[in-house]
Design a protein around this motif. Structure first.
Motif, PDB file in Angstrom:
ATOM      1  N   SER A  31       0.821  -1.210   0.000  1.00 42.18           N
ATOM      2  CA  SER A  31       0.000   0.000   0.000  1.00 42.18           C
ATOM      3  C   SER A  31       0.856   1.262   0.000  1.00 42.18           C
ATOM      4  CB  SER A  31      -0.951  -0.007   1.204  1.00 42.18           C
ATOM      5  OG  SER A  31      -0.239  -0.091   2.424  1.00 42.18           O
ATOM      6  N   LEU A  32       1.852   1.312   0.873  1.00 39.23           N
ATOM      7  CA  LEU A  32       2.711   2.499   0.895  1.00 39.23           C
ATOM      8  C   LEU A  32       3.487   2.623  -0.406  1.00 39.23           C
ATOM      9  CD1 LEU A  32       3.852   4.948   2.287  1.00 39.23           C
ATOM     10  CD2 LEU A  32       5.435   3.464   3.530  1.00 39.23           C
ATOM     11  N   GLY A  33       3.946   1.510  -0.942  1.00 35.59           N
ATOM     12  CA  GLY A  33       4.651   1.541  -2.221  1.00 35.59           C
ATOM     13  C   GLY A  33       3.794   2.102  -3.336  1.00 35.59           C
ATOM     14  N   ALA A  34       2.511   1.721  -3.353  1.00 37.16           N
ATOM     15  CA  ALA A  34       1.617   2.193  -4.409  1.00 37.16           C
ATOM     16  C   ALA A  34       1.449   3.704  -4.366  1.00 37.16           C
ATOM     17  CB  ALA A  34       0.256   1.508  -4.268  1.00 37.16           C
ATOM     18  N   VAL A  35       1.425   4.283  -3.161  1.00 35.75           N
ATOM     19  CA  VAL A  35       1.286   5.732  -3.037  1.00 35.75           C
ATOM     20  C   VAL A  35       2.600   6.430  -3.375  1.00 35.75           C
ATOM     21  CG1 VAL A  35       0.701   7.625  -1.479  1.00 35.75           C
ATOM     22  CG2 VAL A  35      -0.531   5.452  -1.315  1.00 35.75           C
ATOM     23  N   TRP A  63      -3.269  -3.106  -4.629  1.00 37.77           N
ATOM     24  CA  TRP A  63      -2.128  -2.278  -4.221  1.00 37.77           C
ATOM     25  C   TRP A  63      -0.896  -2.624  -5.051  1.00 37.77           C
ATOM     26  CZ3 TRP A  63      -3.174   1.959  -2.082  1.00 37.77           C
ATOM     27  CH2 TRP A  63      -4.061   2.110  -1.009  1.00 37.77           C
ATOM     28  N   LEU A  64      -0.627  -3.900  -5.235  1.00 32.90           N
ATOM     29  CA  LEU A  64       0.544  -4.294  -6.025  1.00 32.90           C
ATOM     30  C   LEU A  64       0.396  -3.874  -7.484  1.00 32.90           C
ATOM     31  CD1 LEU A  64       1.253  -7.853  -4.572  1.00 32.90           C
ATOM     32  CD2 LEU A  64       2.650  -5.794  -4.258  1.00 32.90           C
ATOM     33  N   ARG A  65      -0.810  -4.002  -8.014  1.00 29.69           N
ATOM     34  CA  ARG A  65      -1.049  -3.594  -9.403  1.00 29.69           C
ATOM     35  C   ARG A  65      -0.829  -2.096  -9.569  1.00 29.69           C
ATOM     36  NH1 ARG A  65      -5.521  -5.980  -9.668  1.00 29.69           N
ATOM     37  NH2 ARG A  65      -6.878  -4.218  -9.159  1.00 29.69           N
ATOM     38  N   GLN A  66      -1.329  -1.310  -8.611  1.00 27.76           N
ATOM     39  CA  GLN A  66      -1.135   0.144  -8.662  1.00 27.76           C
ATOM     40  C   GLN A  66       0.347   0.495  -8.537  1.00 27.76           C
ATOM     41  OE1 GLN A  66      -3.346   2.297  -9.468  1.00 27.76           O
ATOM     42  NE2 GLN A  66      -3.513   4.050  -8.090  1.00 27.76           N
ATOM     43  N   PHE A  67       1.036  -0.217  -7.670  1.00 30.48           N
ATOM     44  CA  PHE A  67       2.469  -0.002  -7.482  1.00 30.48           C
ATOM     45  C   PHE A  67       3.217  -0.205  -8.804  1.00 30.48           C
ATOM     46  CE2 PHE A  67       6.613  -2.035  -6.178  1.00 30.48           C
ATOM     47  CZ  PHE A  67       7.223  -0.879  -5.721  1.00 30.48           C
ATOM     48  N   ARG A  68       2.957  -1.298  -9.467  1.00 35.02           N
ATOM     49  CA  ARG A  68       3.633  -1.582 -10.746  1.00 35.02           C
ATOM     50  C   ARG A  68       3.200  -0.594 -11.829  1.00 35.02           C
ATOM     51  NH1 ARG A  68       2.682  -7.266  -8.988  1.00 35.02           N
ATOM     52  NH2 ARG A  68       4.727  -8.229  -8.622  1.00 35.02           N
ATOM     53  N   ARG A  69       1.930  -0.203 -11.828  1.00 32.19           N
ATOM     54  CA  ARG A  69       1.432   0.743 -12.826  1.00 32.19           C
ATOM     55  C   ARG A  69       2.167   2.075 -12.738  1.00 32.19           C
ATOM     56  NH1 ARG A  69      -3.912   1.056 -11.416  1.00 32.19           N
ATOM     57  NH2 ARG A  69      -4.427  -0.706 -12.735  1.00 32.19           N
ATOM     58  N   HIS A  70       2.555   2.451 -11.521  1.00 27.63           N
ATOM     59  CA  HIS A  70       3.279   3.705 -11.315  1.00 27.63           C
ATOM     60  C   HIS A  70       4.788   3.556 -11.463  1.00 27.63           C
ATOM     61  CE1 HIS A  70      -0.286   5.485  -8.839  1.00 27.63           C
ATOM     62  NE2 HIS A  70      -0.417   5.708 -10.141  1.00 27.63           N
ATOM     63  N   GLY A  71       5.232   2.387 -11.902  1.00 24.27           N
ATOM     64  CA  GLY A  71       6.653   2.208 -12.172  1.00 24.27           C
ATOM     65  C   GLY A  71       7.428   1.517 -11.074  1.00 24.27           C
ATOM     66  N   GLY A  72       6.756   1.091 -10.002  1.00 33.27           N
ATOM     67  CA  GLY A  72       7.444   0.387  -8.930  1.00 33.27           C
ATOM     68  C   GLY A  72       7.876  -1.007  -9.355  1.00 33.27           C
ATOM     69  N   GLU A  73       8.939  -1.480  -8.745  1.00 31.94           N
ATOM     70  CA  GLU A  73       9.448  -2.820  -9.055  1.00 31.94           C
ATOM     71  C   GLU A  73       9.387  -3.695  -7.809  1.00 31.94           C
ATOM     72  OE1 GLU A  73      13.646  -5.097 -10.127  1.00 31.94           O
ATOM     73  OE2 GLU A  73      13.431  -2.967 -10.653  1.00 31.94           O
ATOM     74  N   VAL A  74       8.897  -4.928  -7.969  1.00 32.56           N
ATOM     75  CA  VAL A  74       8.848  -5.911  -6.894  1.00 32.56           C
ATOM     76  C   VAL A  74       9.893  -6.987  -7.161  1.00 32.56           C
ATOM     77  CG1 VAL A  74       7.437  -7.616  -5.674  1.00 32.56           C
ATOM     78  CG2 VAL A  74       6.374  -5.520  -6.555  1.00 32.56           C
ATOM     79  N   THR A  97      -6.858  -0.522   7.734  1.00 34.10           N
ATOM     80  CA  THR A  97      -6.365   0.862   7.771  1.00 34.10           C
ATOM     81  C   THR A  97      -5.448   1.192   6.604  1.00 34.10           C
ATOM     82  OG1 THR A  97      -4.458   0.242   9.141  1.00 34.10           O
ATOM     83  CG2 THR A  97      -6.462   0.897  10.302  1.00 34.10           C
ATOM     84  N   SER A  98      -5.249   0.262   5.684  1.00 35.82           N
ATOM     85  CA  SER A  98      -4.186   0.439   4.682  1.00 35.82           C
ATOM     86  C   SER A  98      -4.315   1.695   3.818  1.00 35.82           C
ATOM     87  CB  SER A  98      -4.055  -0.810   3.807  1.00 35.82           C
ATOM     88  OG  SER A  98      -5.233  -1.106   3.098  1.00 35.82           O
ATOM     89  N   PRO A  99      -5.498   2.103   3.356  1.00 33.20           N
ATOM     90  CA  PRO A  99      -5.523   3.328   2.541  1.00 33.20           C
ATOM     91  C   PRO A  99      -5.070   4.568   3.307  1.00 33.20           C
ATOM     92  CG  PRO A  99      -7.525   2.042   2.215  1.00 33.20           C
ATOM     93  CD  PRO A  99      -6.817   1.439   3.385  1.00 33.20           C
ATOM     94  N   ALA A 100      -5.642   4.790   4.489  1.00 29.20           N
ATOM     95  CA  ALA A 100      -5.288   5.990   5.253  1.00 29.20           C
ATOM     96  C   ALA A 100      -3.858   5.934   5.747  1.00 29.20           C
ATOM     97  CB  ALA A 100      -6.253   6.159   6.429  1.00 29.20           C
ATOM     98  N   ALA A 101      -3.419   4.754   6.222  1.00 29.72           N
ATOM     99  CA  ALA A 101      -2.055   4.636   6.734  1.00 29.72           C
ATOM    100  C   ALA A 101      -1.030   4.913   5.640  1.00 29.72           C
ATOM    101  CB  ALA A 101      -1.838   3.244   7.330  1.00 29.72           C
ATOM    102  N   ALA A 102      -1.274   4.392   4.449  1.00 28.42           N
ATOM    103  CA  ALA A 102      -0.336   4.603   3.345  1.00 28.42           C
ATOM    104  C   ALA A 102      -0.268   6.076   2.947  1.00 28.42           C
ATOM    105  CB  ALA A 102      -0.739   3.743   2.149  1.00 28.42           C
TER     106      ALA A 102
END
Length: 367
Positions: A17-21, A149-160, A332-337
């Motif tokens: 979640s934090l990665g996606a943001v 969350w993982l899909r959004q992370f990768r969509r924004h260029g993040g790497e797992v 709490t993942s959306p608000a915490a992230a």
């Protein structure tokens, strides 16, 4: 990506979640030591969105996350992650103080109503006379949320990077040299989202641990053909000895609410905890148990005051804690992230979390 801005350690709901943001505005690399992300706590959760769960320090995060889980941005998900459930907090006569404390602590913040529990749960044994209904509670589709969350992370260029453990990290004049199973990485910031391994990751990075304790939670799936309906509320003990909820027709997910301290590990259920769960269940309702169909355990990780830990380590500014989320990290993942990303980026917090006091979660309280 060998020179990311940020390395996140841990691919469960916290890191994803934090990665996606963060990935929307920085180069982010996520390291996950297992072959699949979310293998430990996230993948074993009996999760629900319940505003009273986790206590007063967690409630603002849960409440702020509700609208984002119920009606997510279409780019994030085309479907809601929530489905109606309700929670019935139940107790015997001796639990009156716990009932009154629940009503007093959350009165005005969460909708709660005193009810006759026997009306809501057919087959409830007669000594369970106290009931508090929390009507807004919902089930969470955990797998869909984590995947989103993982899909959004990768969509924004993040790497797992799966199957990649952090072995050592050294601060070098405002940056980090990170040694992993797959070689060295240079980055500007390390985010510790390692769940049960959070203190171990800190020590590996030369940062003093803050006392994140993994606690084992056992869950069993029972076949109970006499259960009246799959739409019954989640039933939670005011004395914190159990909770159970329907999981489809004639099936229940049940936990004895155990919190056994554990080393970080691939947790497995103990037979004593399974037996305790069934005994407590049979003391609450008169539904015969036909079979134990599944049993599993996961680790829920808490700080010393049981509130989450979000923020830069006061002694090591390039090390950010995102840990200690107990059993409430999913709800709490959306608000915490969003909150943690705002702490990392600086400036004003977005409207969704602007009313939340971020200082409550600072690791400075343990130093």
């Amino acid at each position: 990506m060998n020179r990311p801005d940020i390395v996140i350690v841990g691919g469960g709901i916290a890191g994803a979640s934090l990665g996606a943001v963060l990935a929307a505005r920085a180069r982010v690399l996520l390291l996950e030591m297992e072959a699949s992300a979310g293998y430990h706590a996230t993948g074993r959760a009996v999760s629900f969105w319940e505003e009273t769960y986790g206590g007063l320090a967690v409630q603002p995060l849960t409440t702020a996350s509700g609208p984002m889980l119920a009606a997510p941005d279409p780019e994030f998900s085309e479907a809601s992650f929530l489905s109606p459930r309700r929670t019935l907090h139940v107790g015997r006569a001796g639990d009156a103080m716990a009932r009154d404390r629940l009503m007093a602590e959350f009165g005005g913040k969460v909708v709660l109503r005193a009810v006759d529990p026997a009306v809501l749960v057919p087959g409830l044994r007669p000594d369970w006379t106290l009931g508090v209904l929390e009507p807004g509670v919902c089930d969470i589709d955990v797998a869909a949320l984590h995947a989103a969350w993982l899909r959004q992370f990768r969509r924004h260029g993040g790497e797992v990077r799966l199957g990649t453990a952090l072995r050592r990290a050294e601060a070098r004049g405002g940056s980090w040299r990170v040694e992993t199973d797959q070689g060295a990485i240079d980055c500007g910031l390390i985010v510790n989202a390692a769940g049960a391994w959070a203190d171990d990751v800190a020590k590996t990075c030369g940062v003093a641990p803050i006392g994140i304790t993994p606690l084992r939670r056992t869950v069993v799936q029972l076949r109970v053909p006499a259960m009246p309906s799959a739409d019954l509320p989640l039933v939670m003990d005011l004395g914190s000895q159990f909770y159970f909820k329907p999981e489809g027709e004639a099936r229940v997910w049940l936990t004895p609410h155990d919190e056994e301290p554990s080393v970080p590990c691939d947790a497995a259920p103990e037979e004593l905890a399974v037996a305790q769960a069934i005994a407590r269940f049979q003391a609450v309702v008169d539904w015969p148990v036909e079979a134990v169909e599944r049993k599993w355990a996961g680790l829920r990780s808490f700080s010393r005051d049981r509130a989450p830990v979000y923020g830069f380590d006061p002694a090591v500014p390039g090390f950010f804690w995102f840990a200690g989320q107990g059993g409430f990290g999913i709800q709490t993942s959306p608000a915490a992230a969003i909150l943690a990303a705002g702490m990392i980026g600086g400036g004003a917090f977005p409207k969704a979390v602007a009313s939340i006091d971020a200082a409550v979660y600072s690791p400075s309280r343990f130093r």
